[in-house]
Design a protein around this motif. Sequence first.
Motif, PDB file in Angstrom:
ATOM      1  N   THR A  28       7.191   5.138 -12.968  1.00 13.78           N
ATOM      2  CA  THR A  28       8.113   5.098 -14.114  1.00 13.78           C
ATOM      3  C   THR A  28       9.237   6.108 -13.919  1.00 13.78           C
ATOM      4  OG1 THR A  28       6.316   4.414 -15.580  1.00 13.78           O
ATOM      5  CG2 THR A  28       8.270   5.338 -16.637  1.00 13.78           C
ATOM      6  N   ARG A  29       8.902   7.281 -13.376  1.00 13.42           N
ATOM      7  CA  ARG A  29       9.938   8.299 -13.131  1.00 13.42           C
ATOM      8  C   ARG A  29      10.983   7.803 -12.133  1.00 13.42           C
ATOM      9  NH1 ARG A  29       5.596  11.911 -13.277  1.00 13.42           N
ATOM     10  NH2 ARG A  29       5.612  12.325 -11.044  1.00 13.42           N
ATOM     11  N   PHE A  30      10.593   6.876 -11.254  1.00 17.88           N
ATOM     12  CA  PHE A  30      11.547   6.313 -10.297  1.00 17.88           C
ATOM     13  C   PHE A  30      12.268   5.086 -10.853  1.00 17.88           C
ATOM     14  CE2 PHE A  30       9.538   9.178  -7.425  1.00 17.88           C
ATOM     15  CZ  PHE A  30      10.470   9.404  -6.419  1.00 17.88           C
ATOM     16  N   TYR A  33       0.860  -1.187   0.000  1.00 24.16           N
ATOM     17  CA  TYR A  33       0.000   0.000   0.000  1.00 24.16           C
ATOM     18  C   TYR A  33       0.889   1.227   0.000  1.00 24.16           C
ATOM     19  CZ  TYR A  33      -3.501  -3.233   1.809  1.00 24.16           C
ATOM     20  OH  TYR A  33      -4.341  -4.288   1.973  1.00 24.16           O
ATOM     21  N   LEU A  34       0.474   2.248  -0.686  1.00 32.12           N
ATOM     22  CA  LEU A  34       1.115   3.556  -0.586  1.00 32.12           C
ATOM     23  C   LEU A  34      -0.025   4.552  -0.736  1.00 32.12           C
ATOM     24  CD1 LEU A  34       3.751   5.365  -0.597  1.00 32.12           C
ATOM     25  CD2 LEU A  34       3.594   5.297  -3.065  1.00 32.12           C
ATOM     26  N   ALA A  35      -0.308   5.286   0.324  1.00 34.37           N
ATOM     27  CA  ALA A  35      -1.469   6.184   0.252  1.00 34.37           C
ATOM     28  C   ALA A  35      -1.245   7.422   1.110  1.00 34.37           C
ATOM     29  CB  ALA A  35      -2.729   5.454   0.709  1.00 34.37           C
ATOM     30  N   VAL A  36      -1.779   8.519   0.611  1.00 31.34           N
ATOM     31  CA  VAL A  36      -1.727   9.803   1.308  1.00 31.34           C
ATOM     32  C   VAL A  36      -3.175  10.245   1.527  1.00 31.34           C
ATOM     33  CG1 VAL A  36      -1.012  12.223   1.104  1.00 31.34           C
ATOM     34  CG2 VAL A  36       0.493  10.410   0.252  1.00 31.34           C
ATOM     35  N   GLN A  37      -3.495  10.723   2.715  1.00 27.85           N
ATOM     36  CA  GLN A  37      -4.849  11.229   3.003  1.00 27.85           C
ATOM     37  C   GLN A  37      -5.182  12.352   2.025  1.00 27.85           C
ATOM     38  OE1 GLN A  37      -6.861   9.969   5.277  1.00 27.85           O
ATOM     39  NE2 GLN A  37      -5.801   9.549   7.190  1.00 27.85           N
ATOM     40  N   GLN A  85      -2.704  15.245  -0.295  1.00 22.34           N
ATOM     41  CA  GLN A  85      -2.169  14.763  -1.573  1.00 22.34           C
ATOM     42  C   GLN A  85      -1.582  15.911  -2.393  1.00 22.34           C
ATOM     43  OE1 GLN A  85      -5.207  12.421  -3.575  1.00 22.34           O
ATOM     44  NE2 GLN A  85      -5.194  10.875  -1.963  1.00 22.34           N
ATOM     45  N   SER A  86      -0.712  15.524  -3.341  1.00 20.99           N
ATOM     46  CA  SER A  86      -0.070  16.467  -4.269  1.00 20.99           C
ATOM     47  C   SER A  86       0.798  17.502  -3.559  1.00 20.99           C
ATOM     48  CB  SER A  86      -1.117  17.167  -5.157  1.00 20.99           C
ATOM     49  OG  SER A  86      -1.797  16.200  -5.920  1.00 20.99           O
ATOM     50  N   GLN A  87       1.390  17.087  -2.422  1.00 24.63           N
ATOM     51  CA  GLN A  87       2.345  17.959  -1.707  1.00 24.63           C
ATOM     52  C   GLN A  87       3.677  17.232  -1.530  1.00 24.63           C
ATOM     53  OE1 GLN A  87       0.549  19.782   1.889  1.00 24.63           O
ATOM     54  NE2 GLN A  87      -1.436  19.242   1.014  1.00 24.63           N
ATOM     55  N   LYS A  88       3.917  16.246  -2.401  1.00 21.19           N
ATOM     56  CA  LYS A  88       5.186  15.500  -2.448  1.00 21.19           C
ATOM     57  C   LYS A  88       5.350  14.446  -1.349  1.00 21.19           C
ATOM     58  CE  LYS A  88       6.454  17.952  -5.983  1.00 21.19           C
ATOM     59  NZ  LYS A  88       6.083  17.395  -7.270  1.00 21.19           N
ATOM     60  N   LEU A  89       4.306  14.230  -0.533  1.00 20.97           N
ATOM     61  CA  LEU A  89       4.440  13.227   0.532  1.00 20.97           C
ATOM     62  C   LEU A  89       4.519  11.815  -0.044  1.00 20.97           C
ATOM     63  CD1 LEU A  89       4.615  12.607   3.516  1.00 20.97           C
ATOM     64  CD2 LEU A  89       2.122  12.697   3.643  1.00 20.97           C
ATOM     65  N   GLY A  90       3.741  11.565  -1.118  1.00 16.94           N
ATOM     66  CA  GLY A  90       3.791  10.242  -1.767  1.00 16.94           C
ATOM     67  C   GLY A  90       5.196   9.943  -2.267  1.00 16.94           C
ATOM     68  N   GLN A  91       5.820  10.913  -2.929  1.00 17.19           N
ATOM     69  CA  GLN A  91       7.197  10.714  -3.412  1.00 17.19           C
ATOM     70  C   GLN A  91       8.159  10.497  -2.250  1.00 17.19           C
ATOM     71  OE1 GLN A  91       8.868  13.244  -6.511  1.00 17.19           O
ATOM     72  NE2 GLN A  91       6.827  14.013  -6.926  1.00 17.19           N
ATOM     73  N   PHE A  92       7.959  11.265  -1.194  1.00 14.82           N
ATOM     74  CA  PHE A  92       8.827  11.140  -0.022  1.00 14.82           C
ATOM     75  C   PHE A  92       8.727   9.718   0.552  1.00 14.82           C
ATOM     76  CE2 PHE A  92       9.766  11.318   4.472  1.00 14.82           C
ATOM     77  CZ  PHE A  92      10.925  12.075   4.522  1.00 14.82           C
TER      78      PHE A  92
HETATM   79  C1  LIG Z   1      -0.785   8.231  -5.380  1.00 16.42           C
HETATM   80  C2  LIG Z   1      -0.371   8.950  -4.094  1.00 16.42           C
HETATM   81  C3  LIG Z   1       0.255   7.976  -3.112  1.00 16.42           C
HETATM   82  C4  LIG Z   1       0.673  10.038  -4.481  1.00 16.42           C
HETATM   83  O1  LIG Z   1       1.019  10.771  -3.328  1.00 16.42           O
HETATM   84  P1  LIG Z   1       0.947  12.358  -3.352  1.00 16.42           P
HETATM   85  O2  LIG Z   1       1.602  12.860  -2.113  1.00 16.42           O
HETATM   86  O3  LIG Z   1      -0.448  12.789  -3.591  1.00 16.42           O
HETATM   87  O4  LIG Z   1       1.802  12.704  -4.661  1.00 16.42           O
HETATM   88  P2  LIG Z   1       3.053  13.659  -4.842  1.00 16.42           P
HETATM   89  O5  LIG Z   1       2.724  15.060  -4.420  1.00 16.42           O
HETATM   90  O6  LIG Z   1       4.236  13.035  -4.201  1.00 16.42           O
HETATM   91  O7  LIG Z   1       3.115  13.678  -6.416  1.00 16.42           O
HETATM   92  C5  LIG Z   1       3.872  12.775  -7.150  1.00 16.42           C
HETATM   93  C6  LIG Z   1       3.087  12.115  -8.238  1.00 16.42           C
HETATM   94  O8  LIG Z   1       2.091  11.242  -7.673  1.00 16.42           O
HETATM   95  C7  LIG Z   1       1.045  11.084  -8.626  1.00 16.42           C
HETATM   96  N1  LIG Z   1      -0.211  11.535  -7.987  1.00 16.42           N
HETATM   97  C8  LIG Z   1      -0.427  12.634  -7.241  1.00 16.42           C
HETATM   98  N2  LIG Z   1      -1.701  12.679  -6.818  1.00 16.42           N
HETATM   99  C9  LIG Z   1      -2.299  11.585  -7.337  1.00 16.42           C
HETATM  100  C10 LIG Z   1      -3.626  11.060  -7.257  1.00 16.42           C
HETATM  101  N3  LIG Z   1      -4.611  11.673  -6.580  1.00 16.42           N
HETATM  102  N4  LIG Z   1      -3.892   9.912  -7.895  1.00 16.42           N
HETATM  103  C11 LIG Z   1      -2.930   9.280  -8.594  1.00 16.42           C
HETATM  104  N5  LIG Z   1      -1.645   9.727  -8.696  1.00 16.42           N
HETATM  105  C12 LIG Z   1      -1.354  10.866  -8.074  1.00 16.42           C
HETATM  106  C13 LIG Z   1       1.400  11.934  -9.826  1.00 16.42           C
HETATM  107  O9  LIG Z   1       2.135  11.128 -10.720  1.00 16.42           O
HETATM  108  C14 LIG Z   1       2.296  12.961  -9.198  1.00 16.42           C
HETATM  109  O10 LIG Z   1       3.135  13.560 -10.129  1.00 16.42           O
HETATM  110  P3  LIG Z   1       2.569  14.756 -11.030  1.00 16.42           P
HETATM  111  O11 LIG Z   1       2.026  15.774 -10.069  1.00 16.42           O
HETATM  112  O12 LIG Z   1       3.787  15.223 -11.759  1.00 16.42           O
HETATM  113  O13 LIG Z   1       1.489  14.186 -11.897  1.00 16.42           O
HETATM  114  C15 LIG Z   1      -1.603   9.658  -3.432  1.00 16.42           C
HETATM  115  O14 LIG Z   1      -2.118  10.632  -4.320  1.00 16.42           O
HETATM  116  C16 LIG Z   1      -2.710   8.710  -3.037  1.00 16.42           C
HETATM  117  O15 LIG Z   1      -2.691   8.194  -1.925  1.00 16.42           O
HETATM  118  N6  LIG Z   1      -3.681   8.477  -3.918  1.00 16.42           N
HETATM  119  C17 LIG Z   1      -4.786   7.601  -3.613  1.00 16.42           C
HETATM  120  C18 LIG Z   1      -4.333   6.147  -3.374  1.00 16.42           C
HETATM  121  C19 LIG Z   1      -3.428   5.647  -4.486  1.00 16.42           C
HETATM  122  O16 LIG Z   1      -3.680   5.895  -5.652  1.00 16.42           O
HETATM  123  N7  LIG Z   1      -2.370   4.918  -4.081  1.00 16.42           N
HETATM  124  C20 LIG Z   1      -1.402   4.397  -5.023  1.00 16.42           C
HETATM  125  C21 LIG Z   1      -1.621   2.950  -5.224  1.00 16.42           C
HETATM  126  S1  LIG Z   1      -0.579   2.356  -6.537  1.00 16.42           S
END
Ligand SMILES: CC(C)(COP(=O)(O)OP(=O)(O)OC[C@H]1O[C@@H](n2cnc3c(N)ncnc32)[C@H](O)[C@@H]1OP(=O)(O)O)[C@@H](O)C(=O)NCCC(=O)NCCS
Length: 128
Positions: free
Chosen positions: A98-100, A48-52, A56-63
């Motif tokens: 893919t970017r990673f 699992y990888l998920a951000v509340q 979202q979209s504040q770089k926490l997912g990448q971190f």
């Molecule tokens: C996908 C997820 C983990 C990314 O974390 P985040 O902190 O929102 O993303 P970041 O700010 O680090 O952004 C990095 C990239 O994540 C992806 N991303 C961001 N928000 C996203 C969303 N709501 N849904 C899918 N991908 C998302 C994009 O590729 C983004 O790059 P971009 O802005 O250049 O398009 C998060 O949005 C999330 O929890 N989404 C719902 C659950 C999910 O899809 N989990 C992944 C299972 S594979």
Amino acid sequence: MFVAKQSGQAATLGFYSLSFSLENTNKLSKPEDRDAWRNGAPLLYIDYLAVQTPFQSQKLGQFMLIDALKRSHDVSRSVAFYGVALRSLNDRTTGLYTRFGFNVAPNETNHPLMILPIWSVNDLFNQA
Ligand SMILES: CC(C)(COP(=O)(O)OP(=O)(O)OC[C@H]1O[C@@H](n2cnc3c(N)ncnc32)[C@H](O)[C@@H]1OP(=O)(O)O)[C@@H](O)C(=O)NCCC(=O)NCCS
């Protein structure tokens, strides 16, 4: 389970979890890798990888993804495995992985299995 919190705050902003699994060798792209791991390819899965939503979209997912890869690098010092894997939810997450350096495994379409060989991860952190 690894959780992300703001310091001093109880609320969970995001989380990921890791587990080991043995994948069929036909999911490896290169013939030489399929030969080397013919009894199955051990993979460290990001289950699992998920951000509340509000965070979202504040770089926490990448971190958290980088944190998971660093943890995988540390594990690889003690345990042999082919690489790090996950299942991508949609095209946007596939773009992120893919970017990673993750590649979609052969014959994967919906929620594709994506794999990053551990030597690529180790190259990244050995240079750091
Ligand atoms: C996908 C997820 C983990 C990314 O974390 P985040 O902190 O929102 O993303 P970041 O700010 O680090 O952004 C990095 C990239 O994540 C992806 N991303 C961001 N928000 C996203 C969303 N709501 N849904 C899918 N991908 C998302 C994009 O590729 C983004 O790059 P971009 O802005 O250049 O398009 C998060 O949005 C999330 O929890 N989404 C719902 C659950 C999910 O899809 N989990 C992944 C299972 S594979």
